[in-house]
Design an enzyme around this catalytic site. Structure first.
Site, PDB file in Angstrom:
ATOM      1  N   CYS A  77       0.829  -1.211   0.000  1.00  0.00           N
ATOM      2  CA  CYS A  77       0.000   0.000   0.000  1.00  0.00           C
ATOM      3  C   CYS A  77       0.866   1.265   0.000  1.00  0.00           C
ATOM      4  O   CYS A  77       1.611   1.523   0.951  1.00  0.00           O
ATOM      5  CB  CYS A  77      -0.903  -0.047   1.227  1.00  0.00           C
ATOM      6  N   CYS A  80       0.119   3.719   2.880  1.00  0.00           N
ATOM      7  CA  CYS A  80       0.622   3.126   4.128  1.00  0.00           C
ATOM      8  C   CYS A  80       2.110   3.407   4.279  1.00  0.00           C
ATOM      9  O   CYS A  80       2.597   3.665   5.384  1.00  0.00           O
ATOM     10  CB  CYS A  80       0.376   1.614   4.147  1.00  0.00           C
TER      11      CYS A  80
END
Length: 155
Positions: A77, A80
């Site tokens: 991600c 993230c």
């Protein structure tokens, strides 16, 4: 005489090795939290350190003694990856006041499902008393500081 010297040397070595082997190291998580690191949780550690949802199904009961932040993330991600260094810095900055955890949703699907995690990153701000607040998306550092100071620490 030489036999006794060798026997004494071997005995001493054995005693020294057995003492070293029996020494108990400090708990890895407590040592890590004291240094201000982000701690990776699995289901078992989540149940003991944050919330045992198997035991307390109807009521949130926080198991920790300091407020915490929980980052639900995945390695692939992009957002993230932007949040990770911010959380690392905040873990160091607030090491005496809060604990920062992270949970990989790919490895801990049950935890992600239990908390209804449908997009990542999702952040839980967990006070010692009261219910956690959920925030979705890559928050800027200023928003993390605001939530820590106002919601978690009540400043």
């Amino acid at each position: 005489m030489r036999k006794w010297t060798n026997l004494l040397f071997i005995s001493f070595t054995f005693l020294l090795v057995s003492c070293v082997m029996n020494a108990k190291p400090e708990s890895g998580e407590n040592k890590t939290a004291a240094k201000g690191e982000v701690i990776v949780l699995d289901k078992a550690s989540f149940l003991t350190k944050v919330y045992n949802y198997e035991k307390n199904q109807n009521e949130w009961v926080y198991e920790g003694d300091k407020p915490c932040i929980i980052d639900f993330y995945a390695d692939w991600c992009g957002p993230c990856k932007k949040v990770a260094p911010i959380l690392h810095d905040l873990a160091i900055l607030y090491k005496n006041d809060i604990v920062v955890y992270k949970i990989n949703v790919d490895n801990e699907k049950e935890l992600a499902k239990t908390f209804g995690i449908q997009s990542i990153p999702t952040i839980l701000f967990v006070p010692v008393k009261g219910k956690p607040q959920k925030a979705m998306g890559a928050l800027p550092r200023e928003e993390f500081v605001k939530q820590i100071d106002s919601y978690l620490l009540g400043k």
